[in-house]
Design a protein around this motif. Sequence first.
Motif, mmCIF file in Angstrom:
data_model
loop_
_atom_site.group_PDB
_atom_site.id
_atom_site.type_symbol
_atom_site.label_atom_id
_atom_site.label_comp_id
_atom_site.label_asym_id
_atom_site.label_seq_id
_atom_site.Cartn_x
_atom_site.Cartn_y
_atom_site.Cartn_z
ATOM 1 N N ASN A 1 63.263 -33.478 -10.991
ATOM 2 C CA ASN A 1 63.760 -33.366 -9.684
ATOM 3 C C ASN A 1 61.679 -33.404 -9.405
ATOM 4 O O ASN A 1 61.341 -32.904 -9.610
ATOM 5 C CB ASN A 1 63.345 -31.590 -9.608
ATOM 6 N N GLU A 2 61.167 -33.545 -7.717
ATOM 7 C CA GLU A 2 59.998 -34.165 -7.754
ATOM 8 C C GLU A 2 59.328 -32.384 -7.697
ATOM 9 O O GLU A 2 57.805 -32.927 -7.911
ATOM 10 C CB GLU A 2 60.302 -33.617 -5.507
ATOM 11 N N ASP A 3 59.563 -31.548 -7.574
ATOM 12 C CA ASP A 3 58.534 -30.100 -7.661
ATOM 13 C C ASP A 3 59.012 -29.890 -8.703
ATOM 14 O O ASP A 3 58.097 -28.545 -9.876
ATOM 15 C CB ASP A 3 59.851 -29.069 -6.886
ATOM 16 N N ALA A 4 59.064 -30.756 -9.819
ATOM 17 C CA ALA A 4 58.713 -30.480 -11.659
ATOM 18 C C ALA A 4 57.558 -30.306 -12.009
ATOM 19 O O ALA A 4 56.725 -31.101 -11.529
ATOM 20 C CB ALA A 4 60.163 -31.216 -12.636
ATOM 21 N N ARG A 5 57.190 -29.416 -12.689
ATOM 22 C CA ARG A 5 55.705 -29.398 -13.358
ATOM 23 C C ARG A 5 55.147 -30.812 -13.682
ATOM 24 O O ARG A 5 54.137 -31.090 -13.426
ATOM 25 C CB ARG A 5 55.296 -28.124 -14.336
ATOM 26 N N VAL A 6 56.122 -30.715 -14.178
ATOM 27 C CA VAL A 6 55.401 -32.529 -15.151
ATOM 28 C C VAL A 6 55.114 -33.833 -14.216
ATOM 29 O O VAL A 6 54.312 -34.254 -13.824
ATOM 30 C CB VAL A 6 56.082 -33.179 -15.719
ATOM 31 N N MET A 7 55.612 -33.186 -13.027
ATOM 32 C CA MET A 7 55.000 -34.222 -11.530
ATOM 33 C C MET A 7 53.636 -34.150 -10.823
ATOM 34 O O MET A 7 53.350 -34.598 -10.535
ATOM 35 C CB MET A 7 56.459 -33.793 -10.287
ATOM 36 N N SER A 8 53.411 -32.570 -11.271
ATOM 37 C CA SER A 8 51.980 -32.600 -11.072
ATOM 38 C C SER A 8 50.291 -33.177 -12.066
ATOM 39 O O SER A 8 50.604 -32.994 -12.945
ATOM 40 C CB SER A 8 51.542 -30.990 -11.153
ATOM 41 N N PRO A 9 49.447 -33.848 -11.155
ATOM 42 C CA PRO A 9 48.543 -33.879 -11.796
ATOM 43 C C PRO A 9 48.020 -33.144 -13.066
ATOM 44 O O PRO A 9 47.400 -33.027 -13.994
ATOM 45 C CB PRO A 9 47.861 -34.430 -10.393
ATOM 46 N N ASP A 10 47.631 -31.405 -12.640
ATOM 47 C CA ASP A 10 47.455 -30.600 -13.246
ATOM 48 C C ASP A 10 47.847 -30.622 -14.662
ATOM 49 O O ASP A 10 47.328 -29.391 -15.650
ATOM 50 C CB ASP A 10 47.292 -29.238 -12.683
ATOM 51 N N ARG A 11 49.097 -30.922 -15.017
ATOM 52 C CA ARG A 11 49.712 -31.040 -15.930
ATOM 53 C C ARG A 11 49.632 -31.792 -17.272
ATOM 54 O O ARG A 11 49.977 -32.102 -17.949
ATOM 55 C CB ARG A 11 50.793 -31.390 -16.192
ATOM 56 N N HIS A 12 48.480 -32.664 -16.828
ATOM 57 C CA HIS A 12 47.902 -33.927 -17.821
ATOM 58 C C HIS A 12 46.679 -34.290 -17.597
ATOM 59 O O HIS A 12 45.927 -33.556 -16.965
ATOM 60 C CB HIS A 12 48.597 -35.262 -16.805
ATOM 61 N N THR A 13 46.132 -35.310 -18.665
ATOM 62 C CA THR A 13 44.994 -35.071 -18.482
ATOM 63 C C THR A 13 44.197 -36.959 -18.844
ATOM 64 O O THR A 13 45.502 -38.000 -18.740
ATOM 65 C CB THR A 13 44.337 -34.935 -20.673
ATOM 66 N N ASP A 14 42.498 -36.909 -18.118
ATOM 67 C CA ASP A 14 42.324 -38.151 -18.628
ATOM 68 C C ASP A 14 41.478 -38.568 -19.648
ATOM 69 O O ASP A 14 41.539 -37.373 -20.156
ATOM 70 C CB ASP A 14 41.620 -38.241 -17.078
ATOM 71 N N TRP A 15 41.837 -39.415 -20.005
ATOM 72 C CA TRP A 15 41.444 -39.434 -21.455
ATOM 73 C C TRP A 15 40.290 -40.766 -21.536
ATOM 74 O O TRP A 15 39.766 -41.338 -20.949
ATOM 75 C CB TRP A 15 42.425 -40.641 -22.786
ATOM 76 N N TYR A 16 38.786 -39.895 -22.097
ATOM 77 C CA TYR A 16 37.918 -41.066 -22.471
ATOM 78 C C TYR A 16 37.670 -40.956 -23.983
ATOM 79 O O TYR A 16 37.418 -40.177 -24.996
ATOM 80 C CB TYR A 16 37.027 -39.999 -22.308
ATOM 81 N N ILE A 17 37.123 -42.704 -24.709
ATOM 82 C CA ILE A 17 37.702 -43.073 -25.498
ATOM 83 C C ILE A 17 35.864 -43.567 -25.830
ATOM 84 O O ILE A 17 35.421 -44.319 -25.168
ATOM 85 C CB ILE A 17 38.278 -44.118 -25.508
ATOM 86 N N LYS A 18 35.331 -42.562 -27.444
ATOM 87 C CA LYS A 18 34.321 -43.943 -27.832
ATOM 88 C C LYS A 18 34.832 -45.095 -29.031
ATOM 89 O O LYS A 18 35.724 -43.745 -29.975
ATOM 90 C CB LYS A 18 33.092 -42.703 -28.104
ATOM 91 N N LYS A 19 34.610 -45.747 -29.427
ATOM 92 C CA LYS A 19 34.608 -46.706 -29.987
ATOM 93 C C LYS A 19 33.575 -46.960 -31.139
ATOM 94 O O LYS A 19 32.322 -47.229 -30.251
ATOM 95 C CB LYS A 19 35.590 -47.991 -30.116
ATOM 96 N N ASP A 20 33.061 -47.275 -32.593
ATOM 97 C CA ASP A 20 32.151 -47.813 -32.696
ATOM 98 C C ASP A 20 32.097 -49.693 -33.132
ATOM 99 O O ASP A 20 33.295 -50.402 -32.070
ATOM 100 C CB ASP A 20 31.920 -47.456 -34.248
ATOM 101 N N ASP A 21 31.380 -49.943 -33.251
ATOM 102 C CA ASP A 21 30.662 -51.458 -32.778
ATOM 103 C C ASP A 21 31.798 -52.629 -33.777
ATOM 104 O O ASP A 21 32.392 -53.129 -33.058
ATOM 105 C CB ASP A 21 29.676 -51.290 -33.921
ATOM 106 N N ALA A 22 32.748 -52.035 -34.528
ATOM 107 C CA ALA A 22 33.992 -52.885 -35.234
ATOM 108 C C ALA A 22 35.004 -52.369 -34.168
ATOM 109 O O ALA A 22 36.392 -52.619 -35.189
ATOM 110 C CB ALA A 22 34.621 -52.024 -36.900
ATOM 111 N N GLY A 23 34.906 -51.338 -33.455
ATOM 112 C CA GLY A 23 36.293 -51.528 -32.761
ATOM 113 C C GLY A 23 36.827 -50.047 -33.144
ATOM 114 O O GLY A 23 38.069 -49.906 -32.398
ATOM 115 N N LYS A 24 36.777 -49.254 -34.726
ATOM 116 C CA LYS A 24 37.307 -48.224 -34.471
ATOM 117 C C LYS A 24 36.996 -46.685 -34.205
ATOM 118 O O LYS A 24 35.589 -46.380 -33.157
ATOM 119 C CB LYS A 24 36.707 -47.362 -35.633
#
Length: 286
Positions: A180-203
């Motif tokens: 349903n549209e009112d399901a908790r999973v539809m709300s942004p506060d149930r989710h996260t933004d990701w921030y990634i740091k890689k080394d020079d080799a892309g790891k």
Amino acid sequence: MALPAHRLLIALLLPLAACARQPEPKPVERTQTNEQGCTRQRSIGPQDPFANPAPLKQACLGPHLLEIPQNYFYNQIGTEHDGSYALALEYPSLEPFKPGERMGLTTDVSIRTVTIDYRYIDRIELSEAMRRSYIPMDYKKDEPQENLETRIAGEKLYDLSPYFVNMDLVRAYYRSRGYNEDARVMSPDRHTDWYIKKDDAGKVQTVIKCTSREVTSSGVEYHDGKLVKSRGYGFAKCSHTFMIAPLSTLVLVDYPREGLDHWKEIERRARDMLTKFNVEERKESH
């Protein structure tokens, strides 16, 4: 009807006999040795979290013995009975709380807590443990919020590569599964933004997952220089994962989203504490 005298005597003596057969209590073990061979002194008897200066308590990280002032521990006492533990610092100072300050934990103190959990990795490769922080398990591989490829790549921020949750894809995915549209999973506060740091080799070296940017309220504010809970529901936070390869250690840190731009300082502090508290490191430096 009254019992005969000899039966009454037996009835009275039975509880005493049972008590006499009780085994002697085992002496409390004063040390504990983990699977990697690290032996620590256990804290026996009542603990005083308000003791100042804070006494040193021993903990193990895999084979490494640590000695840590007790006010650095999340519970401000020491390890749990099984040897597990987490450390706690105050944001934004990144200094330990005063002895006993976390007793009767208040919402405001909880809000400004930076929790640090060190995990020694020896059953799988450290790089694989790190990989599992951003690669979904098979049963989640179709969920758009669980994959870098189905996130919105953003411009570099604080020397990190952002991958924002795509709520349009998320909502479409769960609608297709009958939510349903009112399901908790539809709300942004149930989710996260990701921030990634890689080394020079892309790891991948660092993964930070924070409350979605679509949740614009941080849920915190400053009073007299202290971070406290503001009015309203919830607060924005980050979960930060990185590796300390020489110690085969994965570090998990939680803190308010306010700290995202200070992620390098937080990571450095978590590393430095391990060096500072490592008994072997201290011996080698003297």
